[in-house]
Structures are given as C-alpha cells and as structure tokens.
Design an enzyme around this catalytic site. Structure first.
Site, PDB file in Angstrom:
ATOM      1  N   ASP A  37      15.718  -7.257  17.437  1.00 26.84           N
ATOM      2  CA  ASP A  37      16.555  -8.112  18.264  1.00 26.84           C
ATOM      3  C   ASP A  37      17.115  -9.038  17.113  1.00 26.84           C
ATOM      4  O   ASP A  37      17.998  -9.752  17.633  1.00 26.84           O
ATOM      5  CB  ASP A  37      16.064  -8.874  19.176  1.00 26.84           C
ATOM      6  CG  ASP A  37      15.701  -8.122  20.368  1.00 26.84           C
ATOM      7  OD1 ASP A  37      16.698  -7.304  20.701  1.00 26.84           O
ATOM      8  OD2 ASP A  37      14.495  -8.285  20.980  1.00 26.84           O
ATOM      9  N   HIS A  52       6.396  -9.067  15.861  1.00 21.53           N
ATOM     10  CA  HIS A  52       6.226  -8.152  16.899  1.00 21.53           C
ATOM     11  C   HIS A  52       4.572  -7.727  16.895  1.00 21.53           C
ATOM     12  O   HIS A  52       3.856  -7.820  16.045  1.00 21.53           O
ATOM     13  CB  HIS A  52       6.877  -6.897  16.261  1.00 21.53           C
ATOM     14  CG  HIS A  52       7.254  -5.738  17.281  1.00 21.53           C
ATOM     15  ND1 HIS A  52       6.151  -4.895  17.841  1.00 21.53           N
ATOM     16  CD2 HIS A  52       8.137  -5.650  18.084  1.00 21.53           C
ATOM     17  CE1 HIS A  52       6.862  -4.048  18.680  1.00 21.53           C
ATOM     18  NE2 HIS A  52       8.055  -4.414  18.930  1.00 21.53           N
TER      19      HIS A  52
HETATM   20  N1  ACO Z   1       7.873 -17.516  14.853  1.00 19.50           N
HETATM   21  C1  ACO Z   1       6.815 -18.312  14.424  1.00 19.50           C
HETATM   22  N2  ACO Z   1       5.675 -17.992  14.497  1.00 19.50           N
HETATM   23  C2  ACO Z   1       5.292 -16.671  15.021  1.00 19.50           C
HETATM   24  C3  ACO Z   1       6.225 -16.011  15.524  1.00 19.50           C
HETATM   25  C4  ACO Z   1       7.515 -16.313  15.545  1.00 19.50           C
HETATM   26  N3  ACO Z   1       8.474 -15.512  16.023  1.00 19.50           N
HETATM   27  N4  ACO Z   1       5.777 -14.781  15.871  1.00 19.50           N
HETATM   28  C5  ACO Z   1       4.507 -14.981  15.846  1.00 19.50           C
HETATM   29  N5  ACO Z   1       4.114 -16.158  15.337  1.00 19.50           N
HETATM   30  C6  ACO Z   1       2.931 -16.507  14.703  1.00 19.50           C
HETATM   31  C7  ACO Z   1       2.013 -17.108  16.049  1.00 19.50           C
HETATM   32  O1  ACO Z   1       2.199 -18.414  16.282  1.00 19.50           O
HETATM   33  C8  ACO Z   1       0.555 -16.666  15.497  1.00 19.50           C
HETATM   34  O2  ACO Z   1       0.282 -17.866  14.821  1.00 19.50           O
HETATM   35  P1  ACO Z   1      -1.351 -18.252  14.455  1.00 19.50           P
HETATM   36  O3  ACO Z   1      -2.005 -16.953  14.090  1.00 19.50           O
HETATM   37  O4  ACO Z   1      -1.439 -19.248  13.477  1.00 19.50           O
HETATM   38  O5  ACO Z   1      -1.482 -18.604  15.911  1.00 19.50           O
HETATM   39  C9  ACO Z   1       0.850 -15.423  14.852  1.00 19.50           C
HETATM   40  O6  ACO Z   1       2.169 -15.214  14.342  1.00 19.50           O
HETATM   41  C10 ACO Z   1       0.633 -13.937  15.755  1.00 19.50           C
HETATM   42  O7  ACO Z   1       1.208 -14.298  16.841  1.00 19.50           O
HETATM   43  P2  ACO Z   1       1.087 -13.902  18.307  1.00 19.50           P
HETATM   44  O8  ACO Z   1       1.934 -14.583  19.114  1.00 19.50           O
HETATM   45  O9  ACO Z   1      -0.298 -13.856  18.401  1.00 19.50           O
HETATM   46  O10 ACO Z   1       1.652 -12.204  18.206  1.00 19.50           O
HETATM   47  P3  ACO Z   1       1.899 -11.399  19.482  1.00 19.50           P
HETATM   48  O11 ACO Z   1       1.657 -10.150  19.019  1.00 19.50           O
HETATM   49  O12 ACO Z   1       1.266 -11.979  20.658  1.00 19.50           O
HETATM   50  O13 ACO Z   1       3.448 -11.746  19.854  1.00 19.50           O
HETATM   51  C11 ACO Z   1       5.852 -11.440  19.794  1.00 19.50           C
HETATM   52  C12 ACO Z   1       4.331 -10.968  19.270  1.00 19.50           C
HETATM   53  C13 ACO Z   1       5.795 -11.955  21.375  1.00 19.50           C
HETATM   54  C14 ACO Z   1       7.107 -10.534  19.557  1.00 19.50           C
HETATM   55  C15 ACO Z   1       6.166 -12.762  19.115  1.00 19.50           C
HETATM   56  O14 ACO Z   1       6.164 -12.409  17.376  1.00 19.50           O
HETATM   57  C16 ACO Z   1       7.318 -13.688  19.403  1.00 19.50           C
HETATM   58  O15 ACO Z   1       7.328 -14.561  20.215  1.00 19.50           O
HETATM   59  N6  ACO Z   1       8.344 -13.321  18.551  1.00 19.50           N
HETATM   60  C17 ACO Z   1       9.506 -13.973  19.010  1.00 19.50           C
HETATM   61  C18 ACO Z   1      10.211 -13.374  20.101  1.00 19.50           C
HETATM   62  C19 ACO Z   1      10.948 -12.023  19.602  1.00 19.50           C
HETATM   63  O16 ACO Z   1      11.680 -11.870  18.700  1.00 19.50           O
HETATM   64  N7  ACO Z   1      10.548 -10.927  20.730  1.00 19.50           N
HETATM   65  C20 ACO Z   1      11.200  -9.810  20.555  1.00 19.50           C
HETATM   66  C21 ACO Z   1       9.971  -8.665  20.440  1.00 19.50           C
HETATM   67  S1  ACO Z   1      10.560  -7.184  20.091  1.00 19.50           S
HETATM   68  C22 ACO Z   1      11.069  -6.571  21.659  1.00 19.50           C
HETATM   69  O17 ACO Z   1      10.661  -6.794  22.533  1.00 19.50           O
HETATM   70  C23 ACO Z   1      12.153  -5.774  21.689  1.00 19.50           C
END
Ligand code: ACO
Length: 426
Positions: free
Chosen positions: A363, A306
């Site tokens: 979720d 998140h």
């Molecule tokens: N699985 C694997 N790796 C992940 C995940 C994941 N679900 N989420 C983040 N990471 C990793 C990224 O690859 C990144 O790694 P790095 O630092 O080596 O490059 C690091 O964690 C930081 O991730 P970001 O993408 O920079 O985090 P951001 O805050 O931009 O994204 C998000 C947040 C979009 C929710 C992301 O965690 C994601 O895509 N999760 C899966 C989708 C999801 O569950 N969304 C629902 C969110 S809650 C809602 O909207 C109700």
C-alpha cells in the site's frame, strides 16, 4: 504430506504425541487437532503462529519476500499476465490455454449486467456515503436476487457465483463512485479489458467516445494482479470463517469487504496517501518518523510493516516501478513520490524500523498511482476489493471443495469464577 512426530509434555504428564506437518515448500506445522480432546487448547490471539487451514492457492515466504500464486512468482505474473488470466489461475490452479481463456472471459462478460433492483438499493444511500459502506451493502444485497446460485453445496452454483462476482464487483464499485458524484451509471463493454472497463465505467461520459489510456490500463491491471490474493489475511480469513457456517456467498463477500475496509488492512492505502499529504514536504519527515516511533503517540507509518513480510514486500517493488511509469507518463507533479521515496529511505536506515523488520508494504506506493490516475482516495480500498474478490472466491471455493468444518475457536477465560446472582434492581 510427509509426517514426523513432536512430543509435548505439560507439567510432567504423559507426553502427548503430535504430528509435524510439512508444506510443499518445507514449512513445518504442528498438528494440534487432538489436543482439545486431551484437555488443552493453544493460546494465539491474532493467529501469529496458527494455520487455520491448508491451501494450494498462494504461498508467502515473509522472510525472503516471496509471493507465489499457484506456484507462479508475483513479479512474473505482474509483468507478463493479465488480471483475468490470473483469476483463472487462482480459481482453477493452472494456466489456461487460449480456448480456455476465451471461454472463461466470455463466462465473466456474460454477467456484465447488474439487476435493476440493486440500483434502488444504491439510491437509498446518502450521496456522501463512503463507497466501501455502499459496496458492502450492495454485495450483501446480491443474496436477495441470485437465488439460482446460492446452494453452496452445489459446485455449479459456486462456479456461477464466482463468475457473477468477478463481473459485477467492478460495476457496483464504479456505480458507488458515480453515484457519489451524481453521474449516470455506465455499463462495461465486452471489447474492453477488465482494467480498461474499470477506467471506462468510472471516467467516461455517455455522450463522448472513450479511449482507454493503455499505460493507465496496464498499470491498473498490474495493481489488480498484485492485490488478487494474499493467503489467510484478515478479509480472507473472514470469508472462510463466515463461509464455514454454510452462509451464502454474497453475505460472505460482504463480510470480507467489511474486514478489508479497516485501516490496518485494505484501508491502509487510503490512510497512507492521507499521511503522505499530511507530511507534505521532505523537511517534515523526521517529525513524523519520530511520532511513528513514539509509543505514546497512536500514529503509525502507514504502508509500512506487515504481519508476514519481515523483508521487502515483493508487491511493493513492482508497485514502485509502476508508480514511476505512471507519473512520468502523466507528467504530473511528483511531490508525494519524493516524500514517499525519502520516507522509505530514512525509515529503512532507522534502527527502530530495522530492528522490527518494518519494510514498505503493497500500500505504500499504490495510493500515489491511483491518485495520479484521477481515482479519489475514498475509492482506493474499493479498487483493492475488486482485485481481492477473486482471492476471496478462490478460498471460499477451496474450502467448500475440501469439505466444511465450522470455524469455532476457543478462548482463555479470564472473567469471574462462579458466583451467585442477586439482582440490584428489585
Ligand atoms: N509504524 C510504526 N511502528 C510499527 C509499524 C508502523 N507502521 N508497524 C509495526 N510497528 C511496530 C509496533 O509498534 C511494534 O513495536 P514494539 O515491538 O515496540 O511494540 C512492532 O513494530 C511489531 O508490530 P505489530 O503491531 O506487533 O505487528 P503486526 O504484525 O501485529 O501488525 C500491521 C502488522 C498491522 C500491518 C502493522 O505493521 C501496521 O499497522 N502497519 C501500518 C498499516 C498498514 O500499512 N497496513 C497494511 C498492511 S498490508 C495489507 O493489508 C494489504
């Protein structure tokens, strides 16, 4: 707000003085509004460090895993309130007394009939259209009908729109579902609760008496409460951005629905369930965890991570308890729940997820509950949209109450420098 000062010096120039703003729960923010006039802009793609507004509605402490609606902790609301009471709290800031609650409920149920023209719009869609696509179009289409509540500068119009949308969002949502199955539309009943009506409108048959299952009704009500607001997430920021131009409320809501549909936002619950089904058995989990960690693989663990929570999402904890309750009550197979719990356990003990502070989000478990209730995965984000409508409206109303300033971010231009034009098609 108590103001302190910060100074910013760029390349040894005269220091620029900035106010330090303090939120009511202590968060510190630099007030950079005067920077533009001094020739500087800040660069923050994805708004990781930028507050776009001030708000009194919802507070999140992502490090501590805290979520408050108007100061009330989310777990207390989920356990002891109901969705319409939470709507009142989000819209008006205080808990209603019984008289205020019944008046509010009545003013919502007053709008329980949808204009017939909306049926014609729906009937134009292919039966296999995604319900979010239909819902997006239908919410936008309300602007062709409700001319009596579209003057965004009038508080009475804004309030009327709020009640209409709360009443009609679940009606339109269930119509999308029934339309895709060729079933006749069902209208809500004044003697059913908000959540009970969603179940009734989706699953009843015009020829049979429908009895709302109280366990499922309560579970759905909790899901609605947990999704009701979440401060400046993508869809709420969208509604503020679109609304900042003075656009009509129905177009604003349609834009928010569109934003919510994305798999990184509200579409994650559908994507999470599909992922759990794809994993299938606990034996396959290590392979998928490996894929989630592989930078050359676009696969991500859906329902994990998140932007704000760097701790357990407090909504996910409540959701996990509801999930157990519903599955036990329905006595359905718990294969997916087993996969989810093992996946959660393994990820929470994996250094990749620990270092990046990736925890289950709201979720992660919601899809399992909704599926057990008989709601198809294509409707998951629609249920989210119904729940979030109140949050969107509360923010849209707050923005108008406080005075509009059109959203107009700047950019860091990295394109060509000036060059002369010579056409190549002459
Ligand atoms: N699985 C694997 N790796 C992940 C995940 C994941 N679900 N989420 C983040 N990471 C990793 C990224 O690859 C990144 O790694 P790095 O630092 O080596 O490059 C690091 O964690 C930081 O991730 P970001 O993408 O920079 O985090 P951001 O805050 O931009 O994204 C998000 C947040 C979009 C929710 C992301 O965690 C994601 O895509 N999760 C899966 C989708 C999801 O569950 N969304 C629902 C969110 S809650 C809602 O909207 C109700």
């Amino acid at each position: 707000m108590d103001k302190k000062k910060a100074t910013l010096t760029v390349d040894g120039t005269v220091p620029i003085e900035l106010d330090v703003l303090r939120g009511s729960l202590g968060q510190k923010e630099l007030d950079i509004r005067t920077l533009g006039a001094q020739g500087y802009f800040t660069f923050d793609p994805g708004f990781t460090s930028t507050a776009s507004c001030q708000s009194k509605i919802t507070y999140i402490d992502g490090d501590q895993g805290v979520l408050l609606y108007r100061g009330f902790p989310i777990d207390q609301l989920a356990l002891n309130s109901n969705y319409l009471e939470v709507c009142y709290i989000l819209l008006y800031g205080e808990t209603p007394n019984l008289d205020q609650f019944y008046k509010f409920q009545g003013s919502v149920t007053n709008h329980f009939v949808l204009h017939e023209q909306i049926h014609h719009i729906l009937r134009g869609f292919c039966r296999n259209s995604h319900p979010m696509a239909m819902l997006c179009a239908m919410t936008g289409a309300l602007a062709t009908i409700y001319h009596d509540s579209m003057d965004v500068n009038r508080k009475t119009h804004r309030d009327l729109t709020a009640k209409r949308l709360l009443a009609q969002m679940p009606i339109m949502a269930s119509m999308c579902y029934r339309y895709s199955r060729g079933k006749p539309f069902i209208y809500p009943r004044n003697d059913f609760s908000y959540a009970g009506n969603i179940l009734y409108m989706m699953f009843s048959s015009p020829s049979d008496k429908y009895v709302v299952n109280p366990i499922l009704e309560r579970a759905l009500d909790c899901i609605l409460i947990l999704h009701a607001d979440h401060e400046q997430n993508a869809s709420t920021s969208t509604i503020r951005t679109v609304g900042s131009s003075g656009a009509n409320p129905f177009s604003c809501i349609a834009a928010a629905v569109a934003s919510l549909w994305g798999p990184s936002h509200g579409g994650a619950n559908e994507a999470c369930l599909l992922m759990l089904e794809e994993i299938g058995t606990v034996e396959n989990i290590p392979l998928f965890l490996q894929r989630a960690k592989d930078k050359n693989d676009s696969f991500r663990l859906m329902g994990f991570g998140h932007r704000v929570y760097k701790n357990y999402d407090p909504r996910a904890m409540v959701m996990r308890d509801i999930c157990h309750e519903v599955l036990n009550h329905l006595e359905v197979k718990k294969d997916l729940m087993e996969v989810a719990m093992k996946l959660e356990y393994l990820a929470l003990h994996d250094s990749y997820f620990i270092e990046r502070k990736l925890y289950p989000n709201v979720d992660f478990y919601s899809g399992i509950i909704l599926q057990a209730m008989g709601i198809p995965s294509s409707m998951f984000t629609v249920i989210f949209a119904i729940a979030r409508t109140v949050g969107w409206i509360a923010h849209w109303k707050e923005m108008h109450d406080e005075g509009l300033k059109i959203a107009r971010p700047r950019q860091l231009y990295t394109g060509y420098t000036r060059r002369n034009f010579n056409s190549k098609i002459k």
